[in-house]
Motif scaffolding. Structure first.
Motif, PDB file in Angstrom:
ATOM      1  N   PRO A  87       0.830  -1.215   0.000  1.00  0.00           N
ATOM      2  CA  PRO A  87       0.000   0.000   0.000  1.00  0.00           C
ATOM      3  C   PRO A  87       0.866   1.267   0.000  1.00  0.00           C
ATOM      4  CG  PRO A  87      -0.684  -1.544   1.716  1.00  0.00           C
ATOM      5  CD  PRO A  87       0.655  -2.001   1.220  1.00  0.00           C
ATOM      6  N   LEU A  88       0.472   2.234  -0.832  1.00  0.00           N
ATOM      7  CA  LEU A  88       1.080   3.552  -0.839  1.00  0.00           C
ATOM      8  C   LEU A  88       0.139   4.526  -0.134  1.00  0.00           C
ATOM      9  CD1 LEU A  88       2.255   3.715  -4.578  1.00  0.00           C
ATOM     10  CD2 LEU A  88       3.665   3.152  -2.587  1.00  0.00           C
ATOM     11  N   THR A  89       0.703   5.439   0.657  1.00  0.00           N
ATOM     12  CA  THR A  89      -0.098   6.492   1.289  1.00  0.00           C
ATOM     13  C   THR A  89       0.006   7.751   0.444  1.00  0.00           C
ATOM     14  OG1 THR A  89       0.332   5.575   3.477  1.00  0.00           O
ATOM     15  CG2 THR A  89      -0.421   7.859   3.374  1.00  0.00           C
ATOM     16  N   SER A  90      -1.140   8.250  -0.012  1.00  0.00           N
ATOM     17  CA  SER A  90      -1.133   9.415  -0.891  1.00  0.00           C
ATOM     18  C   SER A  90      -0.684  10.653  -0.136  1.00  0.00           C
ATOM     19  CB  SER A  90      -2.525   9.640  -1.485  1.00  0.00           C
ATOM     20  OG  SER A  90      -2.508  10.740  -2.371  1.00  0.00           O
ATOM     21  N   GLY A  91       0.349  11.347  -0.676  1.00  0.00           N
ATOM     22  CA  GLY A  91       0.863  12.565  -0.075  1.00  0.00           C
ATOM     23  C   GLY A  91       0.413  13.799  -0.822  1.00  0.00           C
ATOM     24  N   THR A  92       1.017  14.936  -0.462  1.00  0.00           N
ATOM     25  CA  THR A  92       0.698  16.187  -1.143  1.00  0.00           C
ATOM     26  C   THR A  92       1.756  16.568  -2.175  1.00  0.00           C
ATOM     27  OG1 THR A  92       1.794  17.393   0.638  1.00  0.00           O
ATOM     28  CG2 THR A  92      -0.595  17.076   0.815  1.00  0.00           C
ATOM     29  N   ASP A  93       2.860  15.850  -2.190  1.00  0.00           N
ATOM     30  CA  ASP A  93       3.885  16.008  -3.224  1.00  0.00           C
ATOM     31  C   ASP A  93       4.676  14.709  -3.284  1.00  0.00           C
ATOM     32  OD1 ASP A  93       5.499  16.044  -0.978  1.00  0.00           O
ATOM     33  OD2 ASP A  93       5.978  18.177  -1.130  1.00  0.00           O
ATOM     34  N   PHE A  94       5.641  14.629  -4.214  1.00  0.00           N
ATOM     35  CA  PHE A  94       6.372  13.375  -4.395  1.00  0.00           C
ATOM     36  C   PHE A  94       7.052  12.934  -3.106  1.00  0.00           C
ATOM     37  CE2 PHE A  94      10.029  10.751  -5.293  1.00  0.00           C
ATOM     38  CZ  PHE A  94       9.520   9.824  -6.187  1.00  0.00           C
ATOM     39  N   THR A  95       7.708  13.868  -2.434  1.00  0.00           N
ATOM     40  CA  THR A  95       8.495  13.515  -1.252  1.00  0.00           C
ATOM     41  C   THR A  95       7.632  12.971  -0.120  1.00  0.00           C
ATOM     42  OG1 THR A  95      10.140  15.193  -1.819  1.00  0.00           O
ATOM     43  CG2 THR A  95      10.133  14.395   0.456  1.00  0.00           C
ATOM     44  N   SER A  96       6.475  13.604   0.118  1.00  0.00           N
ATOM     45  CA  SER A  96       5.641  13.199   1.255  1.00  0.00           C
ATOM     46  C   SER A  96       4.982  11.839   1.042  1.00  0.00           C
ATOM     47  CB  SER A  96       4.564  14.252   1.533  1.00  0.00           C
ATOM     48  OG  SER A  96       3.695  14.393   0.416  1.00  0.00           O
ATOM     49  N   GLY A  97       4.804  11.418  -0.219  1.00  0.00           N
ATOM     50  CA  GLY A  97       4.192  10.115  -0.479  1.00  0.00           C
ATOM     51  C   GLY A  97       5.179   9.033  -0.857  1.00  0.00           C
ATOM     52  N   MET A  98       6.475   9.358  -0.829  1.00  0.00           N
ATOM     53  CA  MET A  98       7.503   8.491  -1.406  1.00  0.00           C
ATOM     54  C   MET A  98       7.948   7.370  -0.481  1.00  0.00           C
ATOM     55  SD  MET A  98      11.053   7.825  -1.465  1.00  0.00           S
ATOM     56  CE  MET A  98      11.904   9.290  -0.899  1.00  0.00           C
ATOM     57  N   ILE A  99       8.144   6.179  -1.053  1.00  0.00           N
ATOM     58  CA  ILE A  99       8.850   5.088  -0.400  1.00  0.00           C
ATOM     59  C   ILE A  99       9.914   4.573  -1.365  1.00  0.00           C
ATOM     60  CG2 ILE A  99       6.833   4.406   0.966  1.00  0.00           C
ATOM     61  CD1 ILE A  99       6.577   1.949  -0.902  1.00  0.00           C
ATOM     62  N   THR A 100      10.928   3.887  -0.846  1.00  0.00           N
ATOM     63  CA  THR A 100      11.940   3.256  -1.692  1.00  0.00           C
ATOM     64  C   THR A 100      11.633   1.770  -1.786  1.00  0.00           C
ATOM     65  OG1 THR A 100      13.618   4.874  -1.065  1.00  0.00           O
ATOM     66  CG2 THR A 100      14.392   2.799  -1.992  1.00  0.00           C
ATOM     67  N   SER A 101      11.640   1.251  -3.011  1.00  0.00           N
ATOM     68  CA  SER A 101      11.358  -0.163  -3.235  1.00  0.00           C
ATOM     69  C   SER A 101      12.451  -0.773  -4.102  1.00  0.00           C
ATOM     70  CB  SER A 101       9.978  -0.326  -3.889  1.00  0.00           C
ATOM     71  OG  SER A 101       9.559  -1.671  -3.859  1.00  0.00           O
ATOM     72  N   ASP A 102      12.273  -2.033  -4.480  1.00  0.00           N
ATOM     73  CA  ASP A 102      13.310  -2.765  -5.216  1.00  0.00           C
ATOM     74  C   ASP A 102      12.643  -3.783  -6.124  1.00  0.00           C
ATOM     75  OD1 ASP A 102      15.536  -4.554  -5.885  1.00  0.00           O
ATOM     76  OD2 ASP A 102      16.607  -3.615  -4.233  1.00  0.00           O
ATOM     77  N   ASN A 103      13.181  -3.963  -7.323  1.00  0.00           N
ATOM     78  CA  ASN A 103      12.630  -4.985  -8.228  1.00  0.00           C
ATOM     79  C   ASN A 103      13.588  -6.153  -8.450  1.00  0.00           C
ATOM     80  OD1 ASN A 103      14.543  -3.775  -9.857  1.00  0.00           O
ATOM     81  ND2 ASN A 103      13.285  -3.858 -11.708  1.00  0.00           N
ATOM     82  N   SER A 104      14.635  -6.252  -7.621  1.00  0.00           N
ATOM     83  CA  SER A 104      15.600  -7.350  -7.783  1.00  0.00           C
ATOM     84  C   SER A 104      14.914  -8.693  -7.538  1.00  0.00           C
ATOM     85  CB  SER A 104      16.765  -7.183  -6.810  1.00  0.00           C
ATOM     86  OG  SER A 104      17.456  -5.988  -7.061  1.00  0.00           O
ATOM     87  N   GLY A 105      14.980  -9.573  -8.523  1.00  0.00           N
ATOM     88  CA  GLY A 105      14.361 -10.884  -8.414  1.00  0.00           C
ATOM     89  C   GLY A 105      12.909 -10.928  -8.830  1.00  0.00           C
ATOM     90  N   ALA A 106      12.361  -9.807  -9.316  1.00  0.00           N
ATOM     91  CA  ALA A 106      10.955  -9.786  -9.727  1.00  0.00           C
ATOM     92  C   ALA A 106      10.741 -10.626 -10.982  1.00  0.00           C
ATOM     93  CB  ALA A 106      10.507  -8.354  -9.983  1.00  0.00           C
ATOM     94  N   THR A 107       9.565 -11.241 -11.058  1.00  0.00           N
ATOM     95  CA  THR A 107       9.151 -11.959 -12.260  1.00  0.00           C
ATOM     96  C   THR A 107       8.080 -11.136 -12.971  1.00  0.00           C
ATOM     97  OG1 THR A 107       7.463 -13.172 -11.024  1.00  0.00           O
ATOM     98  CG2 THR A 107       9.641 -14.187 -11.209  1.00  0.00           C
ATOM     99  N   ALA A 108       7.725 -11.527 -14.188  1.00  0.00           N
ATOM    100  CA  ALA A 108       6.682 -10.829 -14.941  1.00  0.00           C
ATOM    101  C   ALA A 108       5.329 -11.388 -14.535  1.00  0.00           C
ATOM    102  CB  ALA A 108       6.902 -10.990 -16.435  1.00  0.00           C
ATOM    103  N   ASP A 109       4.420 -10.504 -14.092  1.00  0.00           N
ATOM    104  CA  ASP A 109       3.112 -10.914 -13.587  1.00  0.00           C
ATOM    105  C   ASP A 109       2.040 -10.058 -14.247  1.00  0.00           C
ATOM    106  OD1 ASP A 109       1.080 -12.022 -11.923  1.00  0.00           O
ATOM    107  OD2 ASP A 109       1.263 -10.283 -10.609  1.00  0.00           O
TER     108      ASP A 109
END
Length: 509
Positions: free
Chosen positions: A297-319
């Protein structure tokens, strides 16, 4: 007046060939010779019909059947451009077996022969490139490069499974390797491979990856992974450019714990240089949000920084279904967001510091997992090659599903930033996303492309669509001359002074 007498070199003819002693490297096998006074003897080389004034050498093939013959420049000599031919047979009845013009240092020549008959004599002829080339001294050497210990599957080097690339990494070398086994399914041109083995960990998940070694001339690998036993192998994974740059990465899941897999590292083609490389086997844990049903889940912010999280796609498959805006996208991860009361939401990805992931596509869906409808798709609408989808008129409180894909199979995996936000309520005195955006122009371009701001750019790398590095420009000016590139799409990767990388896409007319 007496006529001038021409003095020919002692080894001007095959019958006077100078014998070479086989060394273990160029220096130990080297001798200094000259082509001063040489005449033309024998057929012109197949690789250079303009070659003239040759001198002759001979060498006895060592027990390995492998031998390298190389010429190099002598300081101060006017002889600066050689062609080299190798022959079997006997003087007067020779058969050319190999020929090289510029495969050595500078304009000098080098031949690497394998599978020759031990104890037989090979005749060698050194020519100057053409009639305008000066005569003089040069060095010639015959030496044998022994195959590495793991040149065959039966002598595979065991890899220890780590928890990441660094902990499982060893440095290896493919210098002197021969071609063993069937060519990879992902690259029929691959050759000169070396072998490794690895035991599958209890999770059944494992990643094998190659990377460039410092100061090595080996710059482009292909990677195959096999189940079975030497002599009866089945390919279970193959990759050409899925790792960093032109290196390779294979991620396997659902393997049988405790079984042994065999790994072969190949150089991309005959034109790829040999040398050291890094290889690692490490346990890859499937991403928590690899499927829609486990979307983060992402929490909607008022700008990019306030709603931002860091994620990773290492090892992801196509879904799921490939994005409508990019049919080549693969390796996606999932997120969800609840539509704010305004009915407006932006979903945006950006580059994470020091990450090799540089090019995303985004799709946004309404509905539920297993029954989704694409309502937004973007490839390069954000910063550089990252993506941004802006939606309006959505139902407040409804859940949308978001999938972040890498641009293609040749795009490296890694961390990225993602944010969901609605900045429509910002006052006119507030600024959202105050980062400086760099662009290139014109795009498409003919010969010269201009970067809008190079004040913080340390170097520029030009990468083709397959992920291969074709040019590096250190300390660039704003205008880059790229007229030597072929027509097509290129990625202009800017390495910044702070260690981050920004990648722009440009088209060469």
């Amino acid at each position: 007046m007496l006529a001038a007498t021409l003095v020919y070199a002692q080894n001007d003819n095959c019958s006077g060939a100078t014998s070479l002693t086989v060394g273990t490297d160029f220096t130990s096998g080297a001798t200094t010779s000259t082509n001063a006074g040489a005449s033309d003897d024998g057929d012109v080389p197949s690789c250079n019909s303009d070659a003239v004034e040759n001198v002759w050498f001979s060498v006895v093939v060592p027990a390995s059947g492998n031998i390298t013959i190389e010429t190099r420049e002598v300081s101060g000599s006017s002889f600066d451009d050689s062609t080299l031919t190798a022959y079997t047979g006997s003087c007067g009845s020779l058969t050319e077996i190999d020929c090289d013009d510029d495969g050595g240092e500078g304009l000098f020549s080098k031949l690497s022969l394998t599978g020759q008959t031990p104890g037989s004599t090979i005749y060698l002829s050194v020519w100057k490139y053409d009639s305008s080339t000066g005569n003089g001294d040069f060095e010639i050497s015959a030496y044998q490069v022994l195959p590495p210990a793991n040149d065959n599957c039966s002598a595979a080097v065991p890899l220890t499974v780590g928890t990441n690339f660094t902990s499982g990494m060893i440095t290896s070398n493919n210098t002197g390797a021969t071609t063993d086994g069937t060519a990879p399914s992902c690259n029929s041109d691959a050759e000169e491979n070396v072998w490794f083995s690895v035991v599958v960990p209890q999770s059944g998940n494992i990643t094998i990856e190659t990377r460039e070694a410092a100061n090595s001339s080996f710059s482009d690998s292909s990677l195959t992974v096999y189940s079975g036993t030497c002599g009866s192998l089945t390919e279970v994974g193959c990759d050409d450019d899925g790792g960093n740059g032109a290196f390779s990465l294979v991620s396997l899941t659902g393997q049988t714990p405790g079984t042994t897999l065999y790994v072969s590292v190949w150089k991309y083609s005959s034109s790829t240089s040999n040398g050291e490389f890094q290889i690692s086997a490490y346990e890859s844990t499937p991403l928590a949000n690899d499927n829609c049903s486990t979307a983060i889940p992402l929490t909607s912010g008022t700008d990019f920084t306030s709603g931002m999280i860091t994620s990773d796609n290492s090892g992801a498959t196509a879904d799921g279904t490939a994005p409508s805006c990019n049919s080549g996208a693969t390796g996606n991860v999932w997120f969800s967001v609840v539509v704010p009361q305004s009915g407006k939401v932006k979903i945006e990805t950006k580059e994470a510091a020091n990450s090799s992931f540089s090019d995303s596509s985004i799709t946004v869906y309404s509905g539920t997992c297993g029954s989704l409808t694409e309502i937004g798709c973007d490839d390069d609408g954000g910063d550089g090659n990252f993506s941004l989808v802006s939606l309006t008129g959505q139902t407040p409180g409804a859940t949308l599903y978001v999938s972040v894909w890498k641009y293609s199979s040749s795009t490296s995996n890694g961390e990225f930033q993602i944010s969901a936000y609605d900045n429509s309520t910002l006052s006119t005195n507030e600024v959202a996303g105050n980062s400086k955006k760099i662009s290139v122009s014109p795009n498409p371009f003919n010969d010269v492309v201009t970067i809008s701001d190079v004040s913080d750019v340390k170097s520029v790398s030009i990468i083709n669509p397959s992920g291969r590095l074709v040019k590096v420009i250190e300390k660039p000016s704003a205008s880059l001359y790229l007229g030597d590139l072929q027509t097509g799409v290129y990625f202009i990767s800017l390495k910044m002074n702070d260690g981050t990388t920004k990648t722009l896409k440009a088209i060469k007319k």
